[in-house]
Design an enzyme around this catalytic site. Structure first.
Site, short mmCIF file in Angstrom:
data_model
loop_
_atom_site.label_atom_id
_atom_site.label_comp_id
_atom_site.label_asym_id
_atom_site.label_seq_id
_atom_site.Cartn_x
_atom_site.Cartn_y
_atom_site.Cartn_z
CD1 TRP A 1 -2.04 -2.14 2.06
CD2 TRP A 1 -2.87 -1.47 0.10
NE1 TRP A 1 -3.00 -3.06 1.67
CE2 TRP A 1 -3.52 -2.66 0.48
CE3 TRP A 1 -3.22 -0.86 -1.11
CZ2 TRP A 1 -4.52 -3.27 -0.31
CZ3 TRP A 1 -4.21 -1.46 -1.89
CH2 TRP A 1 -4.84 -2.63 -1.49
CG ASP B 1 -3.31 3.88 4.10
OD1 ASP B 1 -4.36 3.69 4.74
OD2 ASP B 1 -2.97 3.17 3.13
CE LYS C 1 -8.77 -3.35 4.03
NZ LYS C 1 -7.75 -2.43 3.59
C1 PLP Z 1 -7.11 -2.05 2.19
C2 PLP Z 1 -6.06 -1.01 2.24
C3 PLP Z 1 -5.93 -0.04 1.24
C4 PLP Z 1 -6.80 -0.01 0.00
O1 PLP Z 1 -8.04 0.45 0.32
P1 PLP Z 1 -9.17 0.66 -0.80
O2 PLP Z 1 -10.23 1.33 0.01
O3 PLP Z 1 -9.55 -0.68 -1.29
O4 PLP Z 1 -8.62 1.52 -1.86
C5 PLP Z 1 -4.96 0.94 1.40
N1 PLP Z 1 -4.15 0.95 2.48
C6 PLP Z 1 -4.24 0.02 3.44
C7 PLP Z 1 -3.32 0.10 4.62
C8 PLP Z 1 -5.20 -0.99 3.36
O5 PLP Z 1 -5.29 -1.91 4.33
#
Ligand code: PLP
Length: 355
Positions: free
Chosen positions: A99, A166, A190
């Site tokens: 990511w 993030d 999540k």
């Molecule tokens: C799942 C995830 C993403 C991607 O998220 P989307 O909403 O599917 O774009 C980005 N960063 C992390 C840390 C993730 O766990």
């Protein structure tokens, strides 16, 4: 048979949250209409957004001068919105996984990107430390929880420049010092809500400093000004997020979520370290309390498929590790009770006795 949902995302939500959202999909607020068929500008819906924003700020103790936005596009769109809005000349990024790498790739289209450190050399099995952050960077970007590898930065780092994070997979799992960041974002699927919603915490005065034109929908200012209502927001996932925020508050807030997360993680890691069949995949000091990765020890490698079958037959769902790590991953988000982790530990112990 009871199912224990260890999916990495979309993932487990409290039963009450799912039931409240399902009920509103049948009849929203006694209106006789579904939540799916009302206007986002309906006078009954505005309080849902207002309350979700207020609870979001309350639970994370967000200081004055920050906005909370509910958008579409996922964390993946933020990989591009972040540099679009904040990268004028140079930005620093910590490369701790897939990511982070995707965020770096997008940022490179907007200016100079300094990768301050990377753990790619060991399939991201640790969090790099002791790196230098350039003092002339516009921001320093981190991924606090590396969902795929099971490493986590579970503290608010010190940085000479404003941070951006993030927090897709560990938001609302611990208290955060939001004042250290100009932007925190993530996909909601999540630990916050169902899929289809992106949350962004943004410092108002940090926006509008870059000289480029930013397309309207990609400009944070648009959504700050519009109160996340510039265009149609994801109505049902926002409602679901509100129910979950209420659940978090009723269960003691982020301090209690932090405690629950550590209790779950300690139980499972202790078993991984004790059981002769298994081992962890990352440095102990960097272990994530949200995504717990483990593999079969080398001498038991051929038992992997057997254990997967054994655990599945006992109600474990979603414990297959990401293909880049292999083995197993138990994602233990806020809604996972200790009972679920105990059930997995019982499986591991029973399986060990058979071998
Ligand atoms: C799942 C995830 C993403 C991607 O998220 P989307 O909403 O599917 O774009 C980005 N960063 C992390 C840390 C993730 O766990």
């Amino acid at each position: 048979m009871k199912k224990y949902n260890f999916n990495a995302g979309p993932s487990i939500l409290p039963r009450e949250v799912i039931e409240a959202t399902a009920a509103a999909c049948l009849d929203f607020n006694g209106s006789g209409l579904s939540l799916m068929e009302i206007s986002h500008r309906a006078k009954d819906f505005q309080p849902v957004v207002d309350e979700a924003v207020a609870l979001f700020k309350e639970l994370l103790n967000i200081p004055e001068g920050y906005s909370v936005l509910f958008l579409g596009g996922g964390a993946s769109l933020e990989f591009c919105m972040v540099p679009f809005n904040f990268l004028e000349k140079k930005a620093a990024y910590l490369n701790t996984g897939v990511w982070a790498k995707k965020a770096i790739k997008e940022a490179k289209a907007f200016g100079e990107v300094v990768e301050v450190a990377s753990s790619a050399d060991t399939t991201y099995s640790y969090i790099p430390k002791g790196y230098e952050i350039p003092a002339d960077a516009d921001y320093f970007h981190i991924t606090t929880n590396n969902t795929i590898y099971g490493t986590e930065i579970r503290e608010d780092l010190d940085s000479p420049v404003p941070m951006i994070a993030d927090m897709s997979s560990d938001i609302f799992s611990r208290p955060i010092d939001v004042s250290k960041y100009i932007c925190i974002y993530g996909g909601a699927q999540k630990n916050l809500s169902m899929a289809g919603l992106t949350f962004v915490i943004v410092k108002d005065e940090a926006v509008g400093k870059v000289s480029r034109y930013i397309p309207t929908m990609l400009n944070y200012q648009t959504h700050i000004d519009g109160g996340s209502m510039f265009n149609t927001p994801p109505v049902v996932p926002i409602y679901c997020a509100l129910q979950n925020l209420k659940w978090i508050k009723a269960h003691g807030g982020v301090e209690a979520m932090d405690k629950r997360a550590h209790e779950r993680a300690e139980l499972l890691y202790a078993e991984i370290d004790r059981n002769k069949l298994f081992r962890g995949t990352v440095e102990k000091e960097d272990r994530s309390v949200m995504n717990i990765c483990f593999v079969m020890n080398d001498e038991y490698k051929d038992l992997e498929a057997d254990f997967m079958k054994f655990a599945t037959e006992r109600g474990m769902v979603g414990i297959k590790g990401h293909r880049s790590v292999g083995g197993f991953r138990a994602s233990c988000y806020n809604a996972m009770d200790i009972e679920g982790v105990q059930a997995l530990v019982d499986c591991m112990q029973e399986f060990e006795k058979l071998h």
